[in-house]
Write a protein that holds these residues in place. Structure first.
Motif, mmCIF file in Angstrom:
data_model
loop_
_atom_site.group_PDB
_atom_site.id
_atom_site.type_symbol
_atom_site.label_atom_id
_atom_site.label_comp_id
_atom_site.label_asym_id
_atom_site.label_seq_id
_atom_site.Cartn_x
_atom_site.Cartn_y
_atom_site.Cartn_z
ATOM 1 N N SER A 26 0.925 -1.197 -0.294
ATOM 2 C CA SER A 26 0.069 -0.111 -0.299
ATOM 3 C C SER A 26 1.140 1.227 -0.227
ATOM 4 C CB SER A 26 -1.528 0.113 1.564
ATOM 5 O OG SER A 26 0.362 0.236 2.661
ATOM 6 N N GLY A 27 0.404 2.263 0.202
ATOM 7 C CA GLY A 27 0.993 3.859 -0.075
ATOM 8 C C GLY A 27 1.335 3.793 1.111
ATOM 9 N N GLY A 28 1.016 3.734 2.002
ATOM 10 C CA GLY A 28 2.000 3.845 3.344
ATOM 11 C C GLY A 28 3.256 3.051 3.510
ATOM 12 N N GLN A 29 2.986 1.907 3.069
ATOM 13 C CA GLN A 29 3.760 0.449 3.540
ATOM 14 C C GLN A 29 5.727 1.155 2.879
ATOM 15 O OE1 GLN A 29 1.627 -2.272 2.623
ATOM 16 N NE2 GLN A 29 1.110 -3.197 4.339
ATOM 17 N N ARG A 30 4.884 1.376 1.437
ATOM 18 C CA ARG A 30 6.156 1.767 0.482
ATOM 19 C C ARG A 30 6.629 3.052 0.906
ATOM 20 N NH1 ARG A 30 2.539 0.690 -3.836
ATOM 21 N NH2 ARG A 30 1.218 2.973 -4.013
ATOM 22 N N GLN A 31 6.107 3.634 1.881
ATOM 23 C CA GLN A 31 6.402 4.841 2.426
ATOM 24 C C GLN A 31 7.076 4.074 3.387
ATOM 25 O OE1 GLN A 31 6.098 8.036 0.594
ATOM 26 N NE2 GLN A 31 7.742 8.658 1.475
ATOM 27 N N ARG A 32 6.862 3.535 4.206
ATOM 28 C CA ARG A 32 7.885 3.502 5.176
ATOM 29 C C ARG A 32 8.709 2.634 5.158
ATOM 30 N NH1 ARG A 32 4.926 2.162 10.233
ATOM 31 N NH2 ARG A 32 2.223 3.166 10.244
ATOM 32 N N VAL A 33 8.452 1.296 3.439
ATOM 33 C CA VAL A 33 9.982 0.925 2.958
ATOM 34 C C VAL A 33 10.653 2.124 2.215
ATOM 35 C CG1 VAL A 33 10.856 0.416 0.673
ATOM 36 C CG2 VAL A 33 9.027 -0.655 1.833
ATOM 37 N N MET A 34 10.618 3.402 2.235
ATOM 38 C CA MET A 34 11.646 4.815 1.606
ATOM 39 C C MET A 34 12.518 5.232 2.757
ATOM 40 S SD MET A 34 11.707 4.915 -1.530
ATOM 41 C CE MET A 34 12.321 7.221 -1.900
ATOM 42 N N ILE A 35 11.335 4.687 4.212
ATOM 43 C CA ILE A 35 12.115 5.193 5.712
ATOM 44 C C ILE A 35 12.737 4.253 5.752
ATOM 45 C CG2 ILE A 35 11.570 6.232 7.810
ATOM 46 C CD1 ILE A 35 9.092 6.590 7.106
ATOM 47 N N ALA A 36 13.208 3.333 5.621
ATOM 48 C CA ALA A 36 13.848 1.940 6.176
ATOM 49 C C ALA A 36 14.977 2.319 5.084
ATOM 50 C CB ALA A 36 13.296 0.730 5.484
ATOM 51 N N MET A 37 15.346 2.957 4.047
ATOM 52 C CA MET A 37 15.916 2.618 3.277
ATOM 53 C C MET A 37 16.819 4.352 3.637
ATOM 54 S SD MET A 37 16.047 2.323 -1.131
ATOM 55 C CE MET A 37 14.650 1.491 -0.752
ATOM 56 N N ALA A 38 16.185 5.111 4.094
ATOM 57 C CA ALA A 38 17.162 5.973 4.336
ATOM 58 C C ALA A 38 18.187 5.534 6.242
ATOM 59 C CB ALA A 38 15.551 7.408 4.450
ATOM 60 N N LEU A 39 17.171 5.102 6.613
ATOM 61 C CA LEU A 39 18.148 4.920 7.800
ATOM 62 C C LEU A 39 18.937 3.729 7.475
ATOM 63 C CD1 LEU A 39 15.435 5.441 10.632
ATOM 64 C CD2 LEU A 39 16.709 6.480 9.746
ATOM 65 N N ALA A 40 19.349 2.690 6.218
ATOM 66 C CA ALA A 40 20.227 1.366 6.060
ATOM 67 C C ALA A 40 21.807 1.845 6.632
ATOM 68 C CB ALA A 40 20.353 0.833 4.651
ATOM 69 N N CYS A 41 21.921 3.203 6.421
ATOM 70 C CA CYS A 41 23.459 3.231 6.675
ATOM 71 C C CYS A 41 23.605 3.964 8.045
ATOM 72 C CB CYS A 41 24.110 3.302 5.492
ATOM 73 S SG CYS A 41 24.050 2.614 3.964
ATOM 74 N N ASP A 42 22.929 4.145 8.783
ATOM 75 C CA ASP A 42 22.902 5.201 9.831
ATOM 76 C C ASP A 42 23.545 6.227 9.686
ATOM 77 O OD1 ASP A 42 22.196 2.382 11.300
ATOM 78 O OD2 ASP A 42 23.773 1.921 11.827
ATOM 79 N N PRO A 43 22.679 7.141 9.362
ATOM 80 C CA PRO A 43 22.904 8.433 8.587
ATOM 81 C C PRO A 43 22.915 9.597 10.217
ATOM 82 C CG PRO A 43 20.938 7.374 7.895
ATOM 83 C CD PRO A 43 21.418 6.646 8.022
ATOM 84 N N ARG A 44 23.320 10.263 10.061
ATOM 85 C CA ARG A 44 23.145 11.367 11.154
ATOM 86 C C ARG A 44 21.763 11.995 10.777
ATOM 87 N NH1 ARG A 44 28.117 10.705 9.273
ATOM 88 N NH2 ARG A 44 28.668 12.575 8.706
#
Length: 357
Positions: A167-185
């Motif tokens: 769903s749209g909300g699930q895809r957005q959660r995937v994008m957030i997970a991807m953004a956090l993948a390498c522990d950015p500051r």
């Protein structure tokens, strides 16, 4: 009776110094052809701080976000400084820029369906930056991708799904997970909830707030919705025609904007229980100016209900409009308590000016 001496008060506990993650100094971005999309922007973001960028489409918000990670077209002219943990992104060699992306700072683009690759499973897409930046094994990267999905509220098993199966909300959660993948500051979220319904939007916003608090991240959130930013962010910067025209504590800017543009953005969203705004919604006529042909003086004056004759020739710098609150308006400079209070006078002056020969 013996005298007793009051013991000295214990020393205050040591304070942890605030860590400055991002500092933007005098940033200018001009596209090929002379379109000035960002003009003299200064911003800071500390660890654990959430900064909101508000404004209509075409005001320079997304250009600013792309400039932070040098994602703009090659012919774009960029000047100023973008200090990420004290290191200037604009002077980095390309190898260093590639290392900083994902690991130092990451971005969540608007429209997850357009950002995700439709022919790859979402788990593989989350694992890709982990393999590149963390030198993990494929098995380790897949395990980390599942953990990230669980961290944003999705079952690890959804890693095997394709984007169209979510769903749209699930895809957005995937994008957030991807953004956090390498522990950015630092995380930059460009309109992360635009295409979502209000219930899913609220869930995503709470998730972002939780992640920032837990991991002591810095967040730059971009939206045209002042109410969303006021509810989510600590500080709020309002952009118009490539400039920051107002900045301050988020709730203060939303409830007591000092620049007429900030007031117009705030008034565009009716407040629950306020019958005046429900029956007489306020809007702002016209559109932001074309960056390649900006008007002289204050760029907002052609649309401003409180404009004075001097606004057509004199631009206004940011001036203090309260504690930690700044606005670029002639009425703030003159000490007018509220620019909206001068709207009637400004409108009359504008009508007189337009009717003069």
């Amino acid at each position: 009776m013996t005298d007793t001496q009051t013991p000295p008060a214990p020393p205050p506990p040591p304070t942890t110094p605030t860590r400055r993650l991002l500092e933007v100094r005098d940033l200018e971005v001009t596209y090929a052809g002379g379109a000035a999309a960002v003009r003299g922007v200064n911003l800071t973001v500390d660890a654990g701080q959430k900064l909101g960028l508000a404004g209509e489409s075409g005001c320079g918000k997304s250009t600013l976000a792309l400039a932070l990670l040098r994602l703009l077209p090659s012919r774009t002219r960029v000047s100023g400084e973008i200090l990420l943990d004290g290191e200037d992104v604009l002077t980095m060699k390309w190898g260093r820029v590639r290392a900083v992306r994902w690991a130092g700072a990451s971005i969540v683009f608007q429209g997850a369906m357009h950002s995700l690759n439709a022919v790859h499973r979402v788990g593989d897409q989350i694992a890709e930056p982990i393999l590149l930046h963390r030198k993990a094994t494929p098995a380790g990267a897949r395990k980390k991708a599942g953990e990230l999905l669980e961290h944003v509220g999705l079952p690890a098993a959804r890693a095997s799904a394709y984007p169209h199966e979510l769903s749209g909300g699930q895809r957005q959660r995937v994008m957030i997970a991807m953004a956090l993948a390498c522990d950015p500051r630092l995380v930059i979220a460009d309109e992360p909830t635009t295409a979502l319904d209000v219930m899913i939007q609220a869930q995503i916003l709470r998730l972002i707030e939780q992640l920032v608090a837990e991991q002591d991240l810095g967040l730059v959130m971009i939206s045209h919705d002042l109410a969303v930013l006021a509810d989510t962010c600590d500080r709020l910067a309002v952009m118009y025609a490539g400039r920051v025209v107002e900045e301050g504590p988020a709730q203060q800017v939303y409830e007591n904007a000092r620049h007429p543009y900030g007031q117009a953005l705030s008034a565009a969203f009716p407040r629950i229980g306020d019958t005046a705004s429900r029956f007489a919604p306020r809007g702002l006529p016209g559109d932001p100016p074309d960056p390649s042909g900006l008007p002289s003086g204050c760029t907002f004056h052609p649309r401003c209900p409180a404009a004075l004759p001097s606004c057509a020739t004199e631009d206004q710098p940011l001036r203090e409009a309260g504690r930690g609150h700044w606005a670029a308006c002639v009425h703030v400079a003159a000490g007018t308590p509220d620019p909206a209070g001068a709207a009637t006078e400004g409108k009359a002056v504008g009508e007189a000016r337009s009717s003069s020969p």
